[in-house]
Enzyme design. Structure first.
Site, PDB file in Angstrom:
ATOM      1  N   HIS A   1      48.361  37.170  41.230  1.00 30.27           N
ATOM      2  CA  HIS A   1      47.075  37.297  41.915  1.00 30.27           C
ATOM      3  C   HIS A   1      45.922  37.361  40.909  1.00 30.27           C
ATOM      4  O   HIS A   1      46.129  37.551  39.700  1.00 30.27           O
ATOM      5  CB  HIS A   1      47.063  38.560  42.784  1.00 30.27           C
ATOM      6  CG  HIS A   1      47.383  39.801  41.990  1.00 30.27           C
ATOM      7  ND1 HIS A   1      46.473  40.414  41.157  1.00 30.27           N
ATOM      8  CD2 HIS A   1      48.523  40.519  41.880  1.00 30.27           C
ATOM      9  CE1 HIS A   1      47.023  41.451  40.587  1.00 30.27           C
ATOM     10  NE2 HIS A   1      48.285  41.549  41.002  1.00 30.27           N
TER      11      HIS A   1
ATOM     12  N   ARG B   1      46.040  41.749  47.979  1.00 34.84           N
ATOM     13  CA  ARG B   1      45.501  40.960  46.872  1.00 34.84           C
ATOM     14  C   ARG B   1      46.231  39.629  46.679  1.00 34.84           C
ATOM     15  O   ARG B   1      45.628  38.649  46.239  1.00 34.84           O
ATOM     16  CB  ARG B   1      45.516  41.758  45.564  1.00 34.84           C
ATOM     17  CG  ARG B   1      46.873  42.264  45.123  1.00 34.84           C
ATOM     18  CD  ARG B   1      46.754  43.151  43.898  1.00 34.84           C
ATOM     19  NE  ARG B   1      48.033  43.748  43.496  1.00 34.84           N
ATOM     20  CZ  ARG B   1      48.527  44.871  44.014  1.00 34.84           C
ATOM     21  NH1 ARG B   1      47.843  45.503  44.951  1.00 34.84           N
ATOM     22  NH2 ARG B   1      49.673  45.349  43.590  1.00 34.84           N
TER      23      ARG B   1
END
Length: 379
Positions: free
Chosen positions: A43, A110
């Site tokens: 991420h 996320r």
């Protein structure tokens, strides 16, 4: 005006056809074709996961709380999406085709958001895909599977007695003790300044040392005030210790057995997908996984290709399947952890860079596992 435009357009068409011919001839001469690709990325930039007891800042000071993707993280993932589009411009269709690509994320805010913004860079809407001229974005499905149903993207998996035993052995092993010995005095200082006790900092499965390093790293990126003790030298040492912690989780001691219970699960999934694509190529061309630094660390440690560095935000591991002119299929690996250059080629130990699928399978066979539950219960 029309008379001056025609020669220019004809010239553009000529050069476009010439370029296309060159590309086709190059593919013909090389005698190989890309047939499938699997991408696993971390991420983008986020806020801290958990602060240490004596931290100067609390959760309310971060716009969306702990562990959330930041605007910087969105920019990083959008750039990665644009890079993927460019890299596979002659492989994927220029517009989104659901039969060609499948995107899966861990069940974490996320990573889900990273996948969404990555896809915005990979497939910006064009022509009939534009549903609102003011919004240069189109919805593309991101499939989320909880860890309890499919653990292949979330590591380490602590719900495995055998692995927990190996982790305890790692912490008492000579290899681990030799590496941590030079930092004993430093750890006492960190314990005093952070508010954690020494035992918690040294235990690999608590991630307390990692939380100190990570919090300071996040704060420094976003210009939060750092404590006086967190000098550049201290943060550098914390970074080295964090790398060692990641290595200890998946390697240093009994790497192969740990791999069978951790990153080997993802290696097996990747190998099975590529092997099936080599035998029976379908419409699908690519699978993308949105995951974590520990996902990449466990994967690279299982393959014995870990570079002893923490995978940065939006780092991406590529697996590409090629069909050679002989009909044989090979696997190439690349790792993108630096946006200023092309991804680094990664060679599986014991094989050539373009590794034949069968050879790849033979080399990773020691970390393959048929009955994960049974091996986890083994004493």
């Amino acid at each position: 005006m029309r008379g001056t435009c025609q020669p220019s357009c004809s010239k553009c068409l000529y050069f476009s056809l010439l370029t296309l011919t060159f590309v086709l001839l190059l593919e013909l001469v090389s005698g190989r074709n890309l047939t499938f690709a699997i991408l696993i990325y971390r991420h983008g930039d986020r806020s801290p996961i958990e602060i240490y007891p004596k931290c100067l800042h609390n959760e309310s000071e971060w716009p969306h709380g702990f562990g959330q993707l930041t605007t910087l993280g969105m920019q990083q993932q959008h750039e990665l999406g644009q890079y993927i589009k460019k890299r596979y411009s002659n492989f994927l269709s220029p517009t989104y085709k659901r039969e060609e690509i499948y995107i899966q994320s861990t069940d974490v805010d996320r990573t889900i958001m990273s996948a969404q913004v990555n896809l915005a860079g990979l497939f910006p809407p064009s022509a009939g895909e534009i549903w609102n001229p003011q919004i240069p974005w189109q919805p593309i499905p991101v499939h989320v599977v909880p860890k309890s149903f499919h653990p292949k993207l979330r590591f380490p998996i602590f719900d495995c007695p055998r692995y927990k035993k190996l982790l305890r052995e790692t912490m008492t092993s000579r290899e681990f003790q030799d590496q941590i010995k030079p930092y004993k005095k430093f750890l006492k200082t960190i314990a005093a300044n952070s508010g954690y006790d020494m035992k918690s900092l040294r235990k690999l499965d608590t991630f307390k040392l990692w939380h100190v390093q990570d919090t300071l790293y996040c704060e420094s990126i976003h210009n939060y005030t750092l404590p006086e003790w967190a000098t550049e030298d201290v943060r550098a040492k914390l970074g080295k210790l964090t790398v060692m912690s990641l290595s200890s989780l998946f390697g240093i001691y009994k790497r192969e057995e740990k791999a069978r219970l951790q990153g080997g699960l993802l290696v097996k999934d990747i190998l099975e997908t590529l092997s099936n694509a080599a035998k029976d190529p379908g419409k699908r061309k690519m699978i993308i996984y949105s995951a974590h630094d520990t996902t990449l660390g466990a994967l690279q440690m299982a393959l014995n290709t870990y570079n002893e560095r923490l995978p940065p935000y939006a780092a991406c591991q590529f697996f590409e399947l090629y069909q050679e002119n002989t009909g044989e299929h090979t696997i190439e690996m690349y790792f993108r952890n630096d946006t200023s250059r092309d991804p680094y080629p990664v060679t599986l130990p014991g094989c050539s860079f373009a590794c034949p699928v069968k050879k790849f399978a033979d080399l990773v066979s020691p970390i393959m596992i048929d009955d994960w539950t049974s091996e986890c219960r083994r004493r």
